[in-house]
Design a protein around this motif. Structure first.
Motif, PDB file in Angstrom:
ATOM      1  N   LYS A  55      -4.410 -25.674 -17.785  1.00 37.59           N
ATOM      2  CA  LYS A  55      -4.415 -24.475 -17.487  1.00 37.59           C
ATOM      3  C   LYS A  55      -5.477 -23.756 -18.395  1.00 37.59           C
ATOM      4  CE  LYS A  55      -1.250 -20.704 -17.761  1.00 37.59           C
ATOM      5  NZ  LYS A  55       0.117 -20.122 -17.988  1.00 37.59           N
ATOM      6  N   GLY A  56      -5.771 -24.079 -19.509  1.00 32.20           N
ATOM      7  CA  GLY A  56      -6.764 -23.444 -20.491  1.00 32.20           C
ATOM      8  C   GLY A  56      -8.079 -23.885 -19.977  1.00 32.20           C
ATOM      9  N   ARG A  57      -8.208 -25.077 -19.582  1.00 31.49           N
ATOM     10  CA  ARG A  57      -9.742 -25.563 -18.976  1.00 31.49           C
ATOM     11  C   ARG A  57      -9.904 -24.594 -17.693  1.00 31.49           C
ATOM     12  NH1 ARG A  57     -10.133 -30.772 -16.681  1.00 31.49           N
ATOM     13  NH2 ARG A  57     -10.504 -29.826 -14.675  1.00 31.49           N
ATOM     14  N   ASN A  58      -9.044 -24.626 -16.917  1.00 33.15           N
ATOM     15  CA  ASN A  58      -9.203 -23.545 -15.738  1.00 33.15           C
ATOM     16  C   ASN A  58      -9.454 -22.180 -15.898  1.00 33.15           C
ATOM     17  OD1 ASN A  58      -9.094 -23.013 -13.113  1.00 33.15           O
ATOM     18  ND2 ASN A  58      -6.969 -22.799 -12.894  1.00 33.15           N
ATOM     19  N   ALA A  59      -8.968 -21.776 -16.986  1.00 31.48           N
ATOM     20  CA  ALA A  59      -8.977 -20.213 -17.357  1.00 31.48           C
ATOM     21  C   ALA A  59     -10.499 -19.933 -17.962  1.00 31.48           C
ATOM     22  CB  ALA A  59      -8.085 -19.539 -18.364  1.00 31.48           C
ATOM     23  N   ILE A  60     -10.977 -21.145 -18.704  1.00 31.74           N
ATOM     24  CA  ILE A  60     -12.580 -21.121 -19.272  1.00 31.74           C
ATOM     25  C   ILE A  60     -13.405 -21.117 -18.235  1.00 31.74           C
ATOM     26  CG2 ILE A  60     -14.096 -22.413 -20.642  1.00 31.74           C
ATOM     27  CD1 ILE A  60     -11.645 -22.589 -22.705  1.00 31.74           C
ATOM     28  N   GLU A  61     -13.042 -21.991 -17.074  1.00 29.81           N
ATOM     29  CA  GLU A  61     -14.051 -22.097 -16.065  1.00 29.81           C
ATOM     30  C   GLU A  61     -14.222 -20.762 -15.315  1.00 29.81           C
ATOM     31  OE1 GLU A  61     -13.017 -25.819 -13.912  1.00 29.81           O
ATOM     32  OE2 GLU A  61     -13.724 -27.039 -15.572  1.00 29.81           O
ATOM     33  N   ARG A  62     -12.927 -20.257 -14.828  1.00 28.63           N
ATOM     34  CA  ARG A  62     -12.990 -19.098 -14.180  1.00 28.63           C
ATOM     35  C   ARG A  62     -13.734 -17.999 -14.846  1.00 28.63           C
ATOM     36  NH1 ARG A  62      -7.397 -17.579 -13.023  1.00 28.63           N
ATOM     37  NH2 ARG A  62      -7.052 -18.710 -14.794  1.00 28.63           N
ATOM     38  N   MET A  63     -13.724 -17.972 -16.152  1.00 21.91           N
ATOM     39  CA  MET A  63     -14.305 -16.873 -16.953  1.00 21.91           C
ATOM     40  C   MET A  63     -15.881 -17.111 -16.807  1.00 21.91           C
ATOM     41  SD  MET A  63     -15.954 -16.182 -20.333  1.00 21.91           S
ATOM     42  CE  MET A  63     -15.555 -17.722 -21.164  1.00 21.91           C
ATOM     43  N   PHE A  64     -16.515 -18.565 -16.810  1.00 24.65           N
ATOM     44  CA  PHE A  64     -17.698 -18.678 -16.859  1.00 24.65           C
ATOM     45  C   PHE A  64     -18.334 -18.243 -15.490  1.00 24.65           C
ATOM     46  CE2 PHE A  64     -17.676 -21.408 -20.724  1.00 24.65           C
ATOM     47  CZ  PHE A  64     -18.552 -20.743 -21.487  1.00 24.65           C
ATOM     48  N   CYS A  65     -17.549 -18.629 -14.431  1.00 27.49           N
ATOM     49  CA  CYS A  65     -17.805 -18.239 -13.110  1.00 27.49           C
ATOM     50  C   CYS A  65     -17.908 -16.775 -12.773  1.00 27.49           C
ATOM     51  CB  CYS A  65     -16.607 -18.749 -12.042  1.00 27.49           C
ATOM     52  SG  CYS A  65     -17.292 -18.837 -10.456  1.00 27.49           S
ATOM     53  N   ARG A  66     -17.174 -15.834 -13.267  1.00 27.58           N
ATOM     54  CA  ARG A  66     -17.217 -14.485 -13.380  1.00 27.58           C
ATOM     55  C   ARG A  66     -18.362 -14.124 -14.295  1.00 27.58           C
ATOM     56  NH1 ARG A  66     -11.524 -13.640 -15.243  1.00 27.58           N
ATOM     57  NH2 ARG A  66     -10.119 -14.461 -13.581  1.00 27.58           N
ATOM     58  N   ILE A  67     -18.829 -14.628 -15.212  1.00 26.82           N
ATOM     59  CA  ILE A  67     -19.878 -14.349 -16.248  1.00 26.82           C
ATOM     60  C   ILE A  67     -21.176 -14.562 -15.202  1.00 26.82           C
ATOM     61  CG2 ILE A  67     -21.433 -14.846 -17.948  1.00 26.82           C
ATOM     62  CD1 ILE A  67     -18.934 -14.887 -19.615  1.00 26.82           C
ATOM     63  N   LYS A  68     -21.253 -15.617 -14.274  1.00 23.00           N
ATOM     64  CA  LYS A  68     -22.433 -15.875 -13.747  1.00 23.00           C
ATOM     65  C   LYS A  68     -22.627 -15.011 -12.392  1.00 23.00           C
ATOM     66  CE  LYS A  68     -22.555 -20.857 -14.925  1.00 23.00           C
ATOM     67  NZ  LYS A  68     -22.513 -22.156 -14.460  1.00 23.00           N
ATOM     68  N   ASP A  69     -21.876 -14.420 -11.956  1.00 28.89           N
ATOM     69  CA  ASP A  69     -21.639 -13.222 -10.956  1.00 28.89           C
ATOM     70  C   ASP A  69     -22.551 -11.986 -11.425  1.00 28.89           C
ATOM     71  OD1 ASP A  69     -20.051 -14.651  -9.232  1.00 28.89           O
ATOM     72  OD2 ASP A  69     -18.401 -13.582  -9.732  1.00 28.89           O
ATOM     73  N   PHE A  70     -22.722 -11.899 -12.779  1.00 29.14           N
ATOM     74  CA  PHE A  70     -23.813 -10.795 -13.313  1.00 29.14           C
ATOM     75  C   PHE A  70     -25.049 -11.399 -13.236  1.00 29.14           C
ATOM     76  CE2 PHE A  70     -19.621  -9.745 -15.123  1.00 29.14           C
ATOM     77  CZ  PHE A  70     -19.761  -8.110 -15.073  1.00 29.14           C
ATOM     78  N   ARG A  71     -26.005 -10.729 -12.142  1.00 31.17           N
ATOM     79  CA  ARG A  71     -27.206 -11.331 -12.049  1.00 31.17           C
ATOM     80  C   ARG A  71     -28.209 -11.413 -13.422  1.00 31.17           C
ATOM     81  NH1 ARG A  71     -31.715  -8.728  -8.154  1.00 31.17           N
ATOM     82  NH2 ARG A  71     -33.255 -10.341  -8.358  1.00 31.17           N
ATOM     83  N   PHE A  94     -29.379 -11.035 -24.982  1.00 28.19           N
ATOM     84  CA  PHE A  94     -28.695 -11.954 -24.036  1.00 28.19           C
ATOM     85  C   PHE A  94     -27.211 -12.092 -24.674  1.00 28.19           C
ATOM     86  CE2 PHE A  94     -27.358 -16.262 -22.549  1.00 28.19           C
ATOM     87  CZ  PHE A  94     -27.532 -15.870 -21.194  1.00 28.19           C
ATOM     88  N   LEU A  95     -27.056 -12.306 -25.953  1.00 22.72           N
ATOM     89  CA  LEU A  95     -25.883 -12.469 -26.202  1.00 22.72           C
ATOM     90  C   LEU A  95     -24.925 -11.159 -26.096  1.00 22.72           C
ATOM     91  CD1 LEU A  95     -23.478 -14.274 -27.614  1.00 22.72           C
ATOM     92  CD2 LEU A  95     -24.625 -13.244 -29.915  1.00 22.72           C
ATOM     93  N   ALA A  96     -25.507 -10.083 -26.379  1.00 26.55           N
ATOM     94  CA  ALA A  96     -24.889  -8.990 -26.044  1.00 26.55           C
ATOM     95  C   ALA A  96     -24.656  -8.582 -24.706  1.00 26.55           C
ATOM     96  CB  ALA A  96     -25.738  -7.579 -26.635  1.00 26.55           C
ATOM     97  N   ALA A  97     -25.452  -8.898 -23.606  1.00 33.38           N
ATOM     98  CA  ALA A  97     -25.200  -8.803 -22.439  1.00 33.38           C
ATOM     99  C   ALA A  97     -23.975  -9.773 -21.900  1.00 33.38           C
ATOM    100  CB  ALA A  97     -26.560  -9.176 -21.574  1.00 33.38           C
ATOM    101  N   VAL A  98     -23.903 -10.997 -22.532  1.00 32.33           N
ATOM    102  CA  VAL A  98     -22.932 -11.960 -21.932  1.00 32.33           C
ATOM    103  C   VAL A  98     -21.659 -11.451 -22.795  1.00 32.33           C
ATOM    104  CG1 VAL A  98     -22.159 -14.092 -22.712  1.00 32.33           C
ATOM    105  CG2 VAL A  98     -24.365 -14.051 -22.003  1.00 32.33           C
TER     106      VAL A  98
END
Length: 63
Positions: free
Chosen positions: A20-36, A49-53
């Protein structure tokens, strides 16, 4: 963190809390990658870059 174990019948057993924890982190990275801006790394400076992340993570967390 412990690795999944194989039982006698060959099935892999893992703890649901780890999954469950690993899945939540993977979904978070997937959402972040949606930002061009994040995916293509327009910013040259690491601090920008860190501020944008951070902003993208905050926005994706609240949505």
């Amino acid at each position: 963190m412990s690795r999944p174990r194989r039982t006698e019948n060959g099935r892999i057993v893992s703890r649901p809390s780890l999954y469950k924890g690993r899945n939540a982190i993977e979904r978070m990275f997937c959402r972040i990658k949606d930002f061009r801006r994040i995916a293509t790394r327009y910013d040259r400076l690491a601090r920008n870059f860190l501020a944008a992340v951070c902003i993208a993570a905050t926005v994706s967390y609240w949505l």
